[in-house]
Design a protein around this motif. Structure first.
Motif, PDB file in Angstrom:
ATOM      1  N   PRO A  68       0.828  -1.209   0.000  1.00 21.20           N
ATOM      2  CA  PRO A  68       0.000   0.000   0.000  1.00 21.20           C
ATOM      3  C   PRO A  68       0.858   1.254   0.000  1.00 21.20           C
ATOM      4  N   PRO A  69       0.273   2.389  -0.445  1.00 25.29           N
ATOM      5  CA  PRO A  69       1.011   3.664  -0.399  1.00 25.29           C
ATOM      6  C   PRO A  69       1.344   4.027   1.039  1.00 25.29           C
ATOM      7  N   LEU A  70       2.389   4.827   1.191  1.00 25.77           N
ATOM      8  CA  LEU A  70       2.746   5.268   2.532  1.00 25.77           C
ATOM      9  C   LEU A  70       1.777   6.319   3.041  1.00 25.77           C
ATOM     10  N   ASN A  71       1.141   7.066   2.117  1.00 27.99           N
ATOM     11  CA  ASN A  71       0.180   8.085   2.532  1.00 27.99           C
ATOM     12  C   ASN A  71      -1.071   7.429   3.070  1.00 27.99           C
ATOM     13  N   THR A  72      -1.572   7.975   4.166  1.00 32.39           N
ATOM     14  CA  THR A  72      -2.789   7.436   4.776  1.00 32.39           C
ATOM     15  C   THR A  72      -4.020   7.955   4.032  1.00 32.39           C
ATOM     16  N   PRO A  73      -4.926   7.085   3.573  1.00 33.54           N
ATOM     17  CA  PRO A  73      -6.090   7.555   2.825  1.00 33.54           C
ATOM     18  C   PRO A  73      -7.047   8.352   3.701  1.00 33.54           C
ATOM     19  N   ASP A  74      -7.297   9.595   3.315  1.00 34.26           N
ATOM     20  CA  ASP A  74      -8.298  10.437   3.965  1.00 34.26           C
ATOM     21  C   ASP A  74      -8.074  10.617   5.459  1.00 34.26           C
ATOM     22  N   LYS A  75      -6.867  10.417   5.918  1.00 32.45           N
ATOM     23  CA  LYS A  75      -6.591  10.584   7.344  1.00 32.45           C
ATOM     24  C   LYS A  75      -6.554  12.071   7.695  1.00 32.45           C
ATOM     25  N   PRO A  76      -7.248  12.487   8.745  1.00 34.14           N
ATOM     26  CA  PRO A  76      -7.253  13.912   9.112  1.00 34.14           C
ATOM     27  C   PRO A  76      -5.834  14.426   9.309  1.00 34.14           C
ATOM     28  N   GLY A  77      -5.573  15.597   8.740  1.00 31.97           N
ATOM     29  CA  GLY A  77      -4.254  16.200   8.894  1.00 31.97           C
ATOM     30  C   GLY A  77      -3.287  15.842   7.804  1.00 31.97           C
ATOM     31  N   THR A  78      -3.677  14.902   6.931  1.00 32.07           N
ATOM     32  CA  THR A  78      -2.779  14.522   5.851  1.00 32.07           C
ATOM     33  C   THR A  78      -2.760  15.618   4.792  1.00 32.07           C
ATOM     34  N   ARG A 245       3.229 -10.508   6.076  1.00 30.36           N
ATOM     35  CA  ARG A 245       3.615  -9.102   6.118  1.00 30.36           C
ATOM     36  C   ARG A 245       2.827  -8.278   5.099  1.00 30.36           C
ATOM     37  N   THR A 246       2.629  -8.848   3.910  1.00 33.07           N
ATOM     38  CA  THR A 246       1.906  -8.114   2.866  1.00 33.07           C
ATOM     39  C   THR A 246       0.452  -7.890   3.250  1.00 33.07           C
ATOM     40  N   VAL A 247      -0.193  -8.940   3.735  1.00 33.80           N
ATOM     41  CA  VAL A 247      -1.597  -8.815   4.155  1.00 33.80           C
ATOM     42  C   VAL A 247      -1.716  -7.840   5.314  1.00 33.80           C
ATOM     43  N   ARG A 248      -0.787  -7.952   6.262  1.00 33.24           N
ATOM     44  CA  ARG A 248      -0.802  -7.043   7.415  1.00 33.24           C
ATOM     45  C   ARG A 248      -0.684  -5.573   6.963  1.00 33.24           C
ATOM     46  N   SER A 249       0.149  -5.338   5.948  1.00 29.67           N
ATOM     47  CA  SER A 249       0.343  -3.961   5.466  1.00 29.67           C
ATOM     48  C   SER A 249      -0.965  -3.402   4.930  1.00 29.67           C
ATOM     49  N   TRP A 250      -1.660  -4.194   4.113  1.00 23.61           N
ATOM     50  CA  TRP A 250      -2.935  -3.727   3.559  1.00 23.61           C
ATOM     51  C   TRP A 250      -4.006  -3.630   4.640  1.00 23.61           C
ATOM     52  N   PHE A 251      -3.986  -4.532   5.584  1.00 21.04           N
ATOM     53  CA  PHE A 251      -4.955  -4.500   6.684  1.00 21.04           C
ATOM     54  C   PHE A 251      -4.842  -3.179   7.450  1.00 21.04           C
ATOM     55  N   GLU A 252      -3.620  -2.813   7.817  1.00 20.66           N
ATOM     56  CA  GLU A 252      -3.418  -1.563   8.539  1.00 20.66           C
ATOM     57  C   GLU A 252      -3.793  -0.365   7.663  1.00 20.66           C
ATOM     58  N   TYR A 253      -3.506  -0.456   6.386  1.00 22.12           N
ATOM     59  CA  TYR A 253      -3.817   0.629   5.452  1.00 22.12           C
ATOM     60  C   TYR A 253      -5.327   0.855   5.371  1.00 22.12           C
ATOM     61  N   TYR A 254      -6.106  -0.238   5.210  1.00 17.88           N
ATOM     62  CA  TYR A 254      -7.553  -0.104   5.096  1.00 17.88           C
ATOM     63  C   TYR A 254      -8.194   0.299   6.427  1.00 17.88           C
ATOM     64  N   LYS A 255      -7.570  -0.046   7.535  1.00 15.60           N
ATOM     65  CA  LYS A 255      -8.104   0.359   8.834  1.00 15.60           C
ATOM     66  C   LYS A 255      -8.041   1.890   9.002  1.00 15.60           C
ATOM     67  N   ARG A 256      -7.093   2.528   8.317  1.00 11.20           N
ATOM     68  CA  ARG A 256      -6.933   3.978   8.452  1.00 11.20           C
ATOM     69  C   ARG A 256      -7.898   4.744   7.567  1.00 11.20           C
ATOM     70  N   GLY A 257      -8.639   4.040   6.701  1.00 10.15           N
ATOM     71  CA  GLY A 257      -9.617   4.719   5.862  1.00 10.15           C
ATOM     72  C   GLY A 257      -9.682   4.143   4.468  1.00 10.15           C
ATOM     73  N   THR A 258     -10.881   4.149   3.902  1.00  8.64           N
ATOM     74  CA  THR A 258     -11.068   3.703   2.529  1.00  8.64           C
ATOM     75  C   THR A 258     -12.324   4.368   2.000  1.00  8.64           C
ATOM     76  N   HIS A 259     -12.640   4.137   0.755  1.00  7.10           N
ATOM     77  CA  HIS A 259     -13.866   4.696   0.188  1.00  7.10           C
ATOM     78  C   HIS A 259     -14.356   3.790  -0.928  1.00  7.10           C
ATOM     79  N   GLU A 260     -15.625   3.934  -1.259  1.00  2.90           N
ATOM     80  CA  GLU A 260     -16.251   3.111  -2.289  1.00  2.90           C
ATOM     81  C   GLU A 260     -16.048   3.738  -3.658  1.00  2.90           C
ATOM     82  N   ILE A 261     -15.742   2.882  -4.652  1.00  2.00           N
ATOM     83  CA  ILE A 261     -15.623   3.336  -6.035  1.00  2.00           C
ATOM     84  C   ILE A 261     -16.509   2.443  -6.894  1.00  2.00           C
TER      85      ILE A 261
END
Length: 560
Positions: A68-78, A245-261
C-alpha cells in the motif's frame, strides 16, 4: 494471488531474508504499490515447490505483493497533495466492499467471539486478486470470467493433484486456486458458502468467497482482535511470512480509511488484467510474464556502502494443533413422523466431539436423505452441509415429507472424514381425515336396470380443516351385523365395463371433495348401503334405493 510466492525470490542463493529487506527498503523509499521483484525486475515465483498443505486455503499458491502507499487515505491532517496512487489504492469497488462488510456482519451474528474485521478480508482480497480484478463482477457479485491461479503442478509452485475433476478450475490433472479469494477446490468443498442467498456456493462469487474466507479465518475458536490469533489465521490462509507481512500492510492501510468506487474501476495488480489467471506460472509453457513497470516507477532501494543489507528471517507464529472431529452423536432428536406433504415437526440435531469427548465448534457436518422417498430438506435439497455452533451442535434444515409414504433414512456424517454416520429413521404416513360428510341431502334412488341420476359427493376434513389428497375406499355393503361386500343391488363399472362393488383408488381433491363415479342399479329392488372410509378412519354410510316407479311415475303408453 500474485507472481510472488513469498518464500524466496530466486532459486539459488537469495533467501526470504532478501524479501524481508526488500519490503523494508520499499517502505523506506516511499514508493507506493511496488511488488517485490528479482534482480531482473520481473515478478518471480519464490521458494522451492512446497509440499501440499491441506491446512492452507490457497494451497500456498502465489500472490500479488504490491504494497500500500505510505500516505494514509483520507486521514485527518494529511496533506491534500496525496499521490494519485494513494487515493486510487484506498478505493474498493462497491460490490466487493459490500461483500466484505456483509461477511463481517454475518459472522458477527453467528460467531461474535471471532471479531472478524472486514478490513482483513479486504486485505486478503487485495493481495489474492486485486479485489476481483478491480471489481469486474456482475450485479450478483460473480466475476465475468473465472479467476484462476497458476497450475499447481510443482513447477515453481506447490504440487497439488486434482481433487475436483476440474469442476471449479477446469483442470482434471492438477488443482488451481479459484476466485477472488483464491480457494483451492478441496478447501472450497469444505468451506464454501452461499453468501448472497442464491442457493449456490460459487468460488467466483465475491459474496460467497468473502463469507467462506471469513469462516475459514475464524476456524479454531480464534479471536482476531488478538494479534497472535490474527497472524495464525493469515498464515493458515497461506503459509508464508512474506504473505503475512503483505496482508498485514494492507490490513493496517484499510483500517486507516477507505472509500467506495464504482465496480470495474479499481486498480488491477500487474499481470492480472482481464484474463482468467491472476498469476501466470513463469515455468508453465506459453505463460505470459507479468508486465514490468516502467523504469521511472521502479523503486531504488538504498544500498549503503554498495552492499545489500540483510536481516534475519522472521519466524512466523506456529498455529496450534487443530482439533478434529472424532465422532458425531445424536443430540436429542425425537421421533421423525409426518403426514404426506407436511413438514416434520421434529428437527434432526447432532453434536460433534473431539477425541477427548469435548464439543467441537465449526465442524463440518453433511446431512443426506436416503431411501425410496421424495422427502427433501427446505429448498428441495436432499443433502446439505453445515457447521456446528459454539456448543458443538448443528441442526439440519426442516425436513418436508413428499407424497410417498413409508420409511426412509437421514444420515449425518463428518464431512470429509471416514467416521461412522449417525442414522435417523423417518416415516411418512398417508394423509388423513377424521370426518367425512355428504355435501347435499338429496335422496338417491334409481329404477331397476337404470343408473342413479344424482352423483354422490362428499367432503373430508381433518381437525375441521380441509383434508386434501386423502385416500378413500367405497364399498357396497350388506346390512349384516358384520357388513361384507354385497353381491346385488347398486354397483360401479370398472374401466372394462365390468360390474364392481368396491373402489379403492379414490382421492379427495385440493378442497377435500370427492365425487364418486356413476352408480348403476341391477334388477333387485330394495334399500342398500354404500360405505365410504377414509385413510385415518373416518366413515360415512349412505343409503341407496332401487325401486320401480309408481303408476303415477310410470310413463304413459304410446298413442295408437
Amino acid at each position: 494471488m500474485a507472481a510472488q510466492f513469498g518464500r524466496r525470490l530466486r532459486k539459488g542463493a537469495t533467501t526470504t531474508a532478501v524479501a524481508a529487506v526488500a519490503v523494508a527498503a520499499l517502505s523506506a523509499s516511499g514508493a507506493p504499490g511496488t511488488p517485490l521483484v528479482g534482480d531482473s525486475g520481473d515478478p518471480q515465483p519464490t521458494g522451492t515447490a512446497p509440499s501440499p498443505d491441506s491446512g492452507a486455503a490457497t494451497g500456498n499458491s502465489p500472490y500479488y505483493t504490491d504494497l500500500p502507499p505510505l500516505n494514509t487515505p483520507d486521514k485527518p491532517g494529511t496533506s491534500t497533495n496525496l499521490p494519485v496512487t494513494g487515493r486510487a489504492e484506498s478505493g474498493i469497488p462497491a460490490s466487493i466492499l459490500a461483500a466484505y462488510k456483509k461477511a463481517e456482519q454475518t459472522i458477527a451474528g453467528s460467531d461474535a467471539a471471532c471479531r472478524l474485521p472486514w478490513q482483513l478480508l479486504a486485505a486478503i482480497g487485495k493481495v489474492e486478486s486485486g479485489h476481483a480484478r478491480g471489481g469486474r463482477v456482475d450485479a450478483n457479485g460473480t466475476t465475468f470470467s473465472p479467476i484462476l491461479g497458476p497450475v499447481l503442478d510443482g513447477r515453481g509452485f506447490a504440487m497439488i493433484k486434482d481433487t475436483d475433476n476440474g469442476a471449479y478450475d477446469g483442470d482434471s490433472t492438477h488443482d488451481r486456486a479459484v476466485g477472488p479469494m483464491q480457494f483451492i477446490p478441496s478447501t472450497w468443498a469444505t468451506w464454501g458458502q452461499d453468501g448472497n442467498g442464491d442457493g449456490r456456493k460459487d468460488p467466483n462469487n465475491i459474496y460467497d468467497a468473502a463469507l467462506a474466507a471469513g469462516r475459514y479465518l475464524c476456524a479454531g475458536s480464534r479471536d482476531l482482535s488478538v494479534a497472535a490469533d490474527l497472524d495464525r489465521a493469515v498464515l493458515s490462509y497461506n503459509h508464508s511470512d512474506a504473505y503475512l507481512r503483505t496482508v498485514r500492510s494492507w490490513f493496517e492501510y484499510y483500517k486507516r480509511g477507505t472509500h467506495e468506487i464504482p465496480d470495474g474501476t479499481g486498480t488491477v495488480p500487474p499481470g492480472l488484467g482481464g484474463g482468467t489467471d491472476p498469476s501466470p506460472n513463469p515455468n508453465t509453457p506459453g505463460a505470459s510474464p507479468s508486465p514490468t513497470p516502467p523504469p521511472s516507477s521502479k523503486p531504488k532501494p538504498p544500498k549503503p556502502g554498495g552492499s545489500t543489507p540483510t536481516s534475519p528471517k522472521p519466524t512466523p507464529p506456529t498455529p496450534p494443533p487443530s482439533r478434529t472431529v472424532a465422532r458425531l452423536e445424536n443430540a436429542g432428536t425425537g421421533a421423525l413422523t409426518a403426514t404426506a406433504g407436511d413438514a416434520f415437526a421434529e428437527r434432526i440435531k447432532v453434536r460433534a466431539e473431539d477425541k477427548l469427548g469435548g464439543s467441537l465448534a465449526k465442524a463440518s457436518v453433511t446431512f443426506t436423505i436416503a431411501g425410496d422417498t421424495d422427502a427433501t430438506f427446505t429448498g428441495g435439497k436432499t443433502a446439505v452441509t453445515l457447521l456446528t455452533g459454539a456448543d458443538g451442535t448443528v441442526t439440519a434444515p426442516v425436513l418436508k415429507a413428499g407424497e410417498k409414504t413409508g420409511r426412509f433414512t437421514v444420515r449425518a456424517v463428518a464431512t470429509g472424514r471416514s467416521l461412522p454416520a449417525v442414522t435417523y429413521s423417518a416415516t411418512v404416513t398417508a394423509r388423513r381425515a377424521d370426518a367425512i360428510a355428504r355435501t347435499d341431502d338429496k335422496e338417491l334412488t334409481a329404477a331397476p336396470g337404470t343408473e342413479f341420476a344424482d352423483t354422490v359427493e362428499v367432503k373430508a376434513t381433518y381437525k375441521d380443516a380441509v383434508a386434501a389428497g386423502v385416500a378413500v375406499t367405497a364399498t357396497m355393503i350388506t346390512d349384516a351385523e358384520q357388513p361384507a361386500e354385497n353381491d346385488k343391488g347398486p354397483y360401479f363399472k370398472d374401466a372394462d365395463g365390468k360390474t364392481v362393488r368396491t373402489l379403492t383408488d379414490l382421492t379427495t381433491d385440493a378442497d377435500g371433495i370427492l365425487k364418486l363415479p356413476k352408480i348403476y342399479a341391477d334388477d333387485a329392488e330394495g334399500t342398500y348401503k354404500l360405505r365410504l372410509t377414509t385413510e385415518g378412519g373416518a366413515t360415512i354410510v349412505i343409503e341407496l334405493g332401487i325401486e320401480a316407479p309408481t303408476a303415477s311415475q310410470a310413463p304413459e303408453p304410446p298413442a295408437v
